[in-house]
Design a protein around this motif. Sequence first.
Motif, short mmCIF file in Angstrom:
data_model
loop_
_atom_site.label_atom_id
_atom_site.label_comp_id
_atom_site.label_asym_id
_atom_site.label_seq_id
_atom_site.Cartn_x
_atom_site.Cartn_y
_atom_site.Cartn_z
N VAL A 1 75.47 101.06 -0.60
CA VAL A 1 74.18 100.14 -0.74
C VAL A 1 74.54 98.96 -1.09
O VAL A 1 73.99 97.70 -0.55
N VAL A 2 75.37 98.67 -2.18
CA VAL A 2 75.60 97.13 -2.82
C VAL A 2 76.10 96.72 -1.76
O VAL A 2 75.96 95.43 -1.67
N PHE A 3 77.27 97.16 -1.10
CA PHE A 3 78.11 96.27 -0.09
C PHE A 3 77.20 95.96 0.94
O PHE A 3 77.29 94.63 1.07
N MET A 4 76.33 96.57 1.35
CA MET A 4 75.47 96.41 2.54
C MET A 4 74.47 95.17 1.96
O MET A 4 74.47 94.17 2.55
N ALA A 5 73.97 95.31 0.88
CA ALA A 5 73.22 94.19 0.41
C ALA A 5 73.99 92.85 0.29
O ALA A 5 73.55 91.98 0.47
N LEU A 6 75.20 92.91 -0.55
CA LEU A 6 75.91 91.77 -0.72
C LEU A 6 76.38 91.13 0.66
O LEU A 6 76.37 89.79 1.00
N HIS A 7 76.74 91.95 1.84
CA HIS A 7 77.08 91.64 2.98
C HIS A 7 75.99 90.79 3.77
O HIS A 7 76.27 89.75 4.45
N VAL A 8 74.94 91.57 3.75
CA VAL A 8 73.56 90.81 4.33
C VAL A 8 73.27 89.52 3.58
O VAL A 8 73.04 88.47 4.61
N LEU A 9 73.27 89.43 2.44
CA LEU A 9 73.18 88.05 1.65
C LEU A 9 74.21 86.95 2.08
O LEU A 9 73.88 85.88 2.38
N HIS A 10 75.61 87.45 2.31
CA HIS A 10 76.61 86.47 2.73
C HIS A 10 76.33 86.16 4.14
O HIS A 10 76.37 85.10 4.52
N PHE A 11 76.03 87.15 4.97
CA PHE A 11 76.14 86.89 6.19
C PHE A 11 74.77 85.77 6.49
O PHE A 11 74.86 84.66 7.23
N ASN A 12 73.80 86.07 5.90
CA ASN A 12 72.47 85.04 5.95
C ASN A 12 72.93 83.64 5.34
O ASN A 12 72.63 82.56 6.10
N PHE A 13 73.80 83.72 4.55
CA PHE A 13 74.22 82.51 3.90
C PHE A 13 75.12 81.78 4.88
O PHE A 13 75.01 80.67 5.21
N TYR A 14 76.07 82.47 5.40
CA TYR A 14 76.81 81.95 6.66
C TYR A 14 76.15 81.48 7.82
O TYR A 14 76.32 80.28 8.21
N VAL A 15 75.11 82.10 8.31
CA VAL A 15 74.36 81.56 9.39
C VAL A 15 73.45 80.32 8.98
O VAL A 15 73.39 79.34 9.77
N GLY A 16 72.86 80.46 7.74
CA GLY A 16 72.21 79.37 7.36
C GLY A 16 73.04 78.09 6.99
O GLY A 16 72.65 76.97 7.25
N THR A 17 74.23 78.13 6.81
CA THR A 17 75.03 76.96 6.47
C THR A 17 76.15 76.53 7.42
O THR A 17 77.07 75.94 7.35
N PHE A 18 75.80 77.24 8.63
CA PHE A 18 77.15 77.48 9.75
C PHE A 18 77.56 75.98 9.97
O PHE A 18 78.60 75.58 10.05
#
Length: 121
Positions: A1-18
């Motif tokens: 669950v922690v991995f998924m939460a961090l991964h989703v946060l990282h993905f959203n940051f990646y897309v937002g600052t792409f």
Amino acid sequence: VVFMALHVLHFNFYVGTFVQQITSIAQRDPSVTPAPETGTEWTVQQEDDVNQHINTIVQSFSLWLGILMPSAILIIPLVGRILDTLPLRHGGFLACNVSGSMWSLLAMVPSLPLQWLTILV
């Protein structure tokens, strides 16, 4: 669950600052932005040409990210099938975690060719 939460946060940051990330990588890439000759400075025309080239690269990356992100809907059933058919001990969840970790590592490497691979993963 922690991995998924961090991964989703990282993905959203990646897309937002792409766009900013690809622009920064392109500006530092010597194959895209060659250094001016020793003892000289950029002319306005040379600087405009380099900026136009960087804009073209960024638009290309953005276009492909925009095309491939919605196409993930085709892959999601495959991921669901893997998770349903392979129990945790047989690696279904491990395969998803490995691909997520691979994406995270690729996203951190400041290389334009690897960013193409990051978009595909």
